[in-house]
Design a protein around this motif. Sequence first.
Motif, PDB file in Angstrom:
ATOM      1  N   LYS A 404     -10.834  59.074 104.443  1.00 19.68           N
ATOM      2  CA  LYS A 404     -11.338  58.739 103.113  1.00 19.68           C
ATOM      3  C   LYS A 404     -10.254  58.919 102.060  1.00 19.68           C
ATOM      4  N   ILE A 405      -9.544  60.034 102.142  1.00 21.17           N
ATOM      5  CA  ILE A 405      -8.495  60.331 101.174  1.00 21.17           C
ATOM      6  C   ILE A 405      -7.376  59.296 101.259  1.00 21.17           C
ATOM      7  N   VAL A 406      -6.928  59.031 102.471  1.00 15.06           N
ATOM      8  CA  VAL A 406      -5.884  58.026 102.665  1.00 15.06           C
ATOM      9  C   VAL A 406      -6.343  56.671 102.142  1.00 15.06           C
ATOM     10  N   TYR A 431      -4.651  67.645 110.024  1.00 15.25           N
ATOM     11  CA  TYR A 431      -4.988  66.647 109.024  1.00 15.25           C
ATOM     12  C   TYR A 431      -4.309  66.984 107.699  1.00 15.25           C
ATOM     13  N   PHE A 432      -3.023  66.701 107.630  1.00 15.87           N
ATOM     14  CA  PHE A 432      -2.209  67.060 106.474  1.00 15.87           C
ATOM     15  C   PHE A 432      -1.901  65.838 105.612  1.00 15.87           C
ATOM     16  N   ILE A 433      -2.100  65.993 104.317  1.00 18.72           N
ATOM     17  CA  ILE A 433      -1.749  64.950 103.351  1.00 18.72           C
ATOM     18  C   ILE A 433      -0.809  65.570 102.338  1.00 18.72           C
ATOM     19  N   GLU A 451     -15.941  60.932  93.247  1.00 18.09           N
ATOM     20  CA  GLU A 451     -15.437  62.167  93.843  1.00 18.09           C
ATOM     21  C   GLU A 451     -14.823  61.853  95.204  1.00 18.09           C
ATOM     22  N   ILE A 452     -13.646  62.405  95.446  1.00 10.88           N
ATOM     23  CA  ILE A 452     -12.950  62.167  96.714  1.00 10.88           C
ATOM     24  C   ILE A 452     -12.924  63.430  97.558  1.00 10.88           C
ATOM     25  N   PHE A 453     -13.081  64.562  96.956  1.00  6.62           N
ATOM     26  CA  PHE A 453     -13.215  65.845  97.630  1.00  6.62           C
ATOM     27  C   PHE A 453     -12.115  66.079  98.632  1.00  6.62           C
ATOM     28  N   GLY A 454     -10.947  66.117  98.152  1.00  8.98           N
ATOM     29  CA  GLY A 454      -9.831  66.386  99.014  1.00  8.98           C
ATOM     30  C   GLY A 454      -8.657  65.732  98.476  1.00  8.98           C
ATOM     31  N   PRO A 455      -8.695  64.821  97.801  1.00  8.32           N
ATOM     32  CA  PRO A 455      -7.671  64.472  96.821  1.00  8.32           C
ATOM     33  C   PRO A 455      -8.092  63.679  95.673  1.00  8.32           C
TER      34      PRO A 455
END
Length: 568
Positions: A404-406, A431-433, A451-455
């Motif tokens: 989702k973040i990507v 799972y590193f961004i 909301e992206i909740f992680g980035p």
Amino acid sequence: MSNAQLASFKVPEIKNEPFKHYAPGSPERTAIESALNEMKQSLPFEVPIIINGKPVKTGKLGKQIIPSDHARVLAVYHEADDSLVNAAIDGALAAKTTWETLPWNDRAAIFLKAADLVSGKYRYKLLAATMLGQGKNVWQAEIDAAAELADFFRFGVKFVEQLYSQQPDQNTSGSWNRVEYRPLEGFVLAVSPFNFTAIGGNLPGVPALLGNVVVWKPSPAATYSNYLVYQILTEAGVPPGVIQFVPGPPPQIVKQAISHPSFAALHFTGSTHVFKQLWKDIAANLDKYKGYPRIVGETGGKNFHLVHSSASIPNAVNQSIRGAFEYQGEVPRVNRVVPPSLITLFVLKGQKCSALSRLYVSSSVWNNGFKELLISETKKIKVGDPIEFLHFNGPVIGRPAFDKIVGYIEKAKKAGAEVLTGGTWDDSKGYFIQPTILLSGDPQSITFQEEIFGPVLSVYVYDDKKWDETLTLIDTTSIYGLTGAIFANDRAALVQATNRLRNAAGNVYYNEKCTGAVVGQQPFGGARASGTNDKAGSISIFYRFVSARSIKENFVNLEDFSYPSNLV
């Protein structure tokens, strides 16, 4: 039959649990390293369903992976089916009378003991489970799984004591008025999230402390730490059946629970979409229930920092870094010049609902060192396995979150946003961004609203002359209303922003990051799409899980039914 209550007891003085710092060479650093090593050598753990205090194993297993090393499994857990959910509900209802009639001082003692077990005997085991299973570094895990969880239990006892003491202060001559705060008729369904072990304990803990019985469905991504919390509550003395521990497929378990005629309340933390759907489903079942179920929920946020031209730049920068990037977020590098009024940034934000997500900075501040300091400081963030102490950020929780973040980063780039820093990721092991900021000229773009909740922190650099318009922009861009912070040394600006943004945040901070509410200090919760704003960490939340009954006792017989005015 209840036991005799032979005194009006007063709970001990309650203070926030001090948290440890884990500096090199400290006793707590040695203790957590030992706990992590022991836990890693014992993988994977097996987590059963617990019904009426007894483990149940279905053989249908779910897995909780380690997000920093997704080839490894922290725990396998047995998944409940419909028949087991019904058994859990029936068992909870059977335990209800004994639990709700237990004298208050005994329920209080159980939760005070649980807090001491959290902060003492189980501290490092809880931290290790939270670090491995939920990707937190030791500092973040300490604040969550040790300090906040202990605070929830201890302050909960204090708040219930205060609630029970609220009695009518007027009595007609010859009578006595009093109020009892009954637990709800039926059972409470607690649905807890992955991101805070403390919330996992608080969601079933609040209603149980008041004498309610609870069916607890933990998050699949936090099952093991939540199982430890359940074991702590059991060791502290919570009787079998009072809290039923029911891991498994969330939709199936929740549907079964809210379809039951004795469903009395939902205590939920999770996504906005799921919460709205549950509200609709509960409404559709309304004719099944004995009463109107209580619905208590805290969901998402698109939280803001507003930096006024009078703000202290170093403080605003450092507070923003903490607010945005604690528990997995990251940050910036500028590649091209854009007119100050159009500068928009997108930054990875933390995996907590209160994390900074929208940053609005005065152009004079931005061009007077804010940008350079923000970039230079955030570049220092180290991303990696959270059990390696140098890392400020760990992994995002799992594959769906990672994708989702990507996906949002890619959408932003396709929409014309420029990658200023980061924009890369690596899922080969965990799972590193990497810290990512995207520059855009559109403050109404999707990453400002969803909301992206992680980035994604969205940063907009506004023209100083457009302060008033910026307040409107902050208030109207997002459907959420959870947290916000205002940075200004100009008191008039603070007051104006506070008044204009009254409904934009349930928790607002002056010259302080928008995260980190402390139990007993900042009651936490937001309105709009962020939830029901029932304020966890305060007395307010406890009102939602009781149904008051007024009692009037008369001591003087009525000798004549007629009124004095009837006399002629």
